[in-house]
Enzyme design. Structure first.
Site, PDB file in Angstrom:
ATOM      1  CB  THR A  55      -4.790   2.923   5.581  1.00 52.25           C
ATOM      2  OG1 THR A  55      -4.053   2.858   6.817  1.00 52.25           O
ATOM      3  CG2 THR A  55      -4.018   3.755   4.572  1.00 52.25           C
ATOM      4  CG  HIS A  60       2.951   5.801   5.846  1.00 48.04           C
ATOM      5  ND1 HIS A  60       2.681   5.766   7.203  1.00 48.04           N
ATOM      6  CD2 HIS A  60       1.865   6.398   5.278  1.00 48.04           C
ATOM      7  CE1 HIS A  60       1.504   6.302   7.443  1.00 48.04           C
ATOM      8  NE2 HIS A  60       0.988   6.696   6.287  1.00 48.04           N
ATOM      9  CG  HIS A  66      -1.840  -1.143   1.325  1.00 45.59           C
ATOM     10  ND1 HIS A  66      -1.883  -1.990   2.417  1.00 45.59           N
ATOM     11  CD2 HIS A  66      -2.751  -1.643   0.454  1.00 45.59           C
ATOM     12  CE1 HIS A  66      -2.776  -2.927   2.228  1.00 45.59           C
ATOM     13  NE2 HIS A  66      -3.322  -2.742   1.037  1.00 45.59           N
ATOM     14  CG  HIS A  86       0.798  10.536   6.724  1.00 42.74           C
ATOM     15  ND1 HIS A  86      -0.289   9.805   6.295  1.00 42.74           N
ATOM     16  CD2 HIS A  86       0.557  11.823   6.335  1.00 42.74           C
ATOM     17  CE1 HIS A  86      -1.149  10.602   5.681  1.00 42.74           C
ATOM     18  NE2 HIS A  86      -0.648  11.829   5.701  1.00 42.74           N
ATOM     19  CG  HIS A  98      -0.332   8.434   1.658  1.00 43.90           C
ATOM     20  ND1 HIS A  98      -1.132   7.322   1.631  1.00 43.90           N
ATOM     21  CD2 HIS A  98       0.012   8.626   2.960  1.00 43.90           C
ATOM     22  CE1 HIS A  98      -1.280   6.851   2.862  1.00 43.90           C
ATOM     23  NE2 HIS A  98      -0.597   7.626   3.689  1.00 43.90           N
TER      24      HIS A  98
END
Length: 375
Positions: A224, A114, A89, A141, A116
């Site tokens: 998520t 992580h 993801h 994040h 995005h």
């Protein structure tokens, strides 16, 4: 009949998303288990305090008591490397627990960070949060858990005030950001889901904006599944910049599928759409000034209008001044006023003329008799 079929479909979908441990783990950003279906499988995803959100700066509440964020030991490298992984993801990096945050209501220990992103260069979408409807190319994040109230991440993530996440909006530009190369240079080692690689430890503070005093604060959720509503969000106002080539590497190297999958899928557009704010309040640590109140065309029109107005006003003032000067008594009267006549030399002449007039005006009238003296 249609209702029963929908129930069966949802049940089968749920079974598909449950592994042998009974925990729902499989989900995607699009498709049959995409984000439009999350709330059916993960109830918290349909809650009233979901993240991300659009920050409307005209509706934020300025709170001057909010202190600057202070990362603790972000620059402490330690003796062990960091672990970078592809979760299917996102790209995920574990952080040591000695890292933390101050400037929050509690002490929070670091867990992981992580990213995005979208589909790469040329499309300014990829961030999860937006400010005044404007998205960025990517978003970082940094996740922490409340070490004062809870023993670990697993316990804290389901509880109120359990987590604190720093959100950093990322934009693409021409200049390379060397700090982000500490992650991006190793993506080729984790191209497929489930792969991991050890990377040299580096200063995590270098991934954050320079100014940590200006930010937005609100209560929200994980972006998520399972979307637990336990996150105290801090979204920085200042954006971080990476190069176009760095963004292209982030959005093109990784796959969301495992290496042994027959048809691999690119790991792209791994961002959740913004969620309703509902009745939540977004605090601001600073007084926000709009980046751009008018468009470039509107600004040009205003400038041209001001110049034309100034020129027109100048012409009118010059015309009025010229008109006043052309009709002023100070310019006209001296040219028509008779020259002053000296009076001292003509006094005797005027007296003589007066006497002549008196003696000649009535010649037939007798002279008055001389006055008689009383005895």
């Amino acid at each position: 009949m249609d209702t029963d079929w929908k129930r069966v479909s949802v049940f089968l979908l749920f079974l598909k998303c449950v592994d042998c441990t009974g925990t729902a783990t499989e989900w995607t950003y699009a498709g049959t288990v995409g984000q439009s279906e999350w709330a059916k499988i993960f109830p918290d995803c349909g809650g009233s305090s979901q993240s991300p959100i659009n920050v409307d700066t005209s509706r934020t509440l300025h709170d001057p008591t909010l202190p600057p964020i202070q990362p603790l030991a972000y620059n402490k490298l330690g003796n062990k490397p960091f672990t970078l992984s592809n979760s299917g993801h996102t790209v995920h990096m574990t952080l040591p627990q000695w890292m933390g945050l101050s400037g929050l209501p509690w002490h929070y220990s670091a867990v992981q960070l992580h990213l995005h992103w979208g589909k790469g260069v040329g499309v300014a979408t990829g961030s999860e949060h937006t400010i005044n409807g404007r998205s960025s190319s990517a978003e970082l994040h940094v996740v922490h858990y409340n070490a004062e109230l809870y023993g670990n991440m697993s316990e804290a993530k389901t509880q109120g005030n359990g987590l604190a996440v720093l959100g950093v909006l990322i934009e693409a530009c021409d200049e390379v950001n060397q700090a982000y190369n500490s992650i991006l240079n190793y993506l080729g080692h984790i191209r497929y889901a489930g792969q991991k690689v050890s990377i040299p430890a580096f200063d995590v503070r270098s991934l954050l904006p320079d100014d940590l005093s200006e930010y937005f604060r609100y209560n929200g959720s994980l972006t998520t599944p399972p979307c637990y509503q336990s996150v105290l969000w801090t979204l920085f106002n200042e954006r971080v910049k990476i190069s176009h080539s760095q963004l292209m590497k982030l959005s093109s190297v990784l796959y969301s599928s495992k290496a042994d999958t027959a048809e691999v899928s690119a790991l792209q557009d791994n961002y959740r759409t913004t969620q309703p704010l509902n009745n939540r309040t977004v605090l601001s640590s600073f007084i926000h000034v709009s980046d751009q109140i008018y468009t470039a065309g509107e600004i040009a029109a205003i400038v041209i209008g001001c110049l034309c107005g100034c020129v027109g006003l100048t012409v009118i003032i010059l015309f009025i001044v010229k008109t006043i000067r052309s009709t002023s008594s100070w310019d006209v009267l001296p040219s028509i006023r008779p020259a002053p006549q000296p009076r001292t030399k003509d006094v005797g002449k005027e007296v003589k003329e007066d006497m002549v007039l008196k003696t000649t005006s009535d010649p037939e009238k007798p002279e008055d008799p001389a006055p008689q003296t009383e005895s």
